[in-house]
Design a protein around this motif. Structure first.
Motif, short mmCIF file in Angstrom:
data_model
loop_
_atom_site.label_atom_id
_atom_site.label_comp_id
_atom_site.label_asym_id
_atom_site.label_seq_id
_atom_site.Cartn_x
_atom_site.Cartn_y
_atom_site.Cartn_z
N ALA A 96 0.72 -1.21 0.01
CA ALA A 96 0.17 0.02 0.17
C ALA A 96 0.85 1.41 0.18
O ALA A 96 1.84 1.36 0.29
CB ALA A 96 -0.90 0.04 1.21
N ARG A 97 0.35 2.31 -0.65
CA ARG A 97 0.91 3.56 -0.35
C ARG A 97 0.81 4.15 1.01
O ARG A 97 -0.05 4.19 1.74
CB ARG A 97 0.53 4.54 -1.51
CG ARG A 97 0.45 3.99 -2.94
CD ARG A 97 -0.05 5.16 -3.81
NE ARG A 97 -1.17 5.70 -3.60
CZ ARG A 97 -1.27 6.90 -3.96
NH1 ARG A 97 -1.03 7.28 -5.31
NH2 ARG A 97 -2.74 7.49 -3.67
N LEU A 157 0.62 7.46 3.06
CA LEU A 157 0.27 8.86 2.67
C LEU A 157 0.29 9.66 3.96
O LEU A 157 0.12 9.32 5.04
CB LEU A 157 -1.33 8.86 2.46
CG LEU A 157 -1.84 7.95 1.33
CD1 LEU A 157 -3.21 8.01 1.16
CD2 LEU A 157 -1.18 8.30 0.14
N VAL A 206 -3.93 15.76 1.24
CA VAL A 206 -3.31 14.42 1.39
C VAL A 206 -2.24 14.03 0.17
O VAL A 206 -2.75 14.22 -0.89
CB VAL A 206 -4.37 13.11 1.58
CG1 VAL A 206 -3.56 11.99 1.30
CG2 VAL A 206 -5.30 13.56 2.86
N HIS A 265 1.03 11.38 -1.43
CA HIS A 265 1.82 10.15 -1.30
C HIS A 265 3.18 10.37 -1.01
O HIS A 265 3.67 11.41 -1.61
CB HIS A 265 1.51 9.29 -2.89
CG HIS A 265 2.39 8.19 -2.98
ND1 HIS A 265 3.08 7.94 -4.06
CD2 HIS A 265 2.57 7.29 -2.05
CE1 HIS A 265 3.52 6.55 -3.62
NE2 HIS A 265 3.28 6.29 -2.43
N HIS A 309 6.13 2.60 -0.22
CA HIS A 309 5.16 1.69 -0.30
C HIS A 309 5.32 0.66 0.45
O HIS A 309 6.45 0.16 0.74
CB HIS A 309 4.97 0.80 -1.74
CG HIS A 309 4.39 1.77 -2.98
ND1 HIS A 309 5.20 2.64 -3.51
CD2 HIS A 309 3.38 1.80 -3.30
CE1 HIS A 309 4.39 3.41 -4.32
NE2 HIS A 309 3.33 2.88 -4.36
N GLU A 316 -2.75 3.79 2.51
CA GLU A 316 -3.64 4.01 1.80
C GLU A 316 -5.00 2.50 1.93
O GLU A 316 -4.20 1.47 1.93
CB GLU A 316 -3.40 4.12 0.36
CG GLU A 316 -4.60 4.44 -0.51
CD GLU A 316 -4.10 4.50 -1.95
OE1 GLU A 316 -4.79 5.52 -2.76
OE2 GLU A 316 -3.35 3.79 -2.67
N ARG A 351 -7.73 -0.70 -2.34
CA ARG A 351 -9.05 -0.62 -3.31
C ARG A 351 -9.95 -1.64 -3.63
O ARG A 351 -9.05 -2.80 -3.62
CB ARG A 351 -8.08 -0.08 -4.67
CG ARG A 351 -7.60 1.21 -4.34
CD ARG A 351 -7.03 1.69 -5.69
NE ARG A 351 -6.20 2.93 -5.29
CZ ARG A 351 -5.04 3.07 -6.14
NH1 ARG A 351 -4.52 2.21 -7.02
NH2 ARG A 351 -4.23 4.08 -5.98
#
Length: 70
Positions: free
Chosen positions: A2-3, A5, A14, A16, A20, A54, A57
């Motif tokens: 995940a990134r 943030l 917000v 990035h 990761h 993050e 998704r």
């Protein structure tokens, strides 16, 4: 992965960080990291306490075409 943030220190948007990590890597992170902010262009630093990963998704599978009538 995940990134990672954070909120921009200048305007709160917000952004990035360019990093990761898995959830386990993020929980174990205990360093101070630097990145160039995409919102304001400055170099910012972050630590785990002020960052988050993050949310995953949701990826929808393509729906199959209806079967042809016989």
């Amino acid at each position: 992965m995940a990134r990672v943030l954070v909120a921009c220190a200048q305007d709160g948007r917000v952004v990035h960080t360019g990093h990761h990590m898995t959830a386990a890597q993020f929980e174990a992170a205990n360093a101070r990291y630097a990145f160039r902010c995409s919102a304001c262009g400055d170099i910012h630093h972050w630590v785990r306490a002020e960052a988050w990963i993050e949310p995953a998704r949701v990826v929808r599978a393509a729906t199959a075409a209806p079967a042809e009538a016989e």
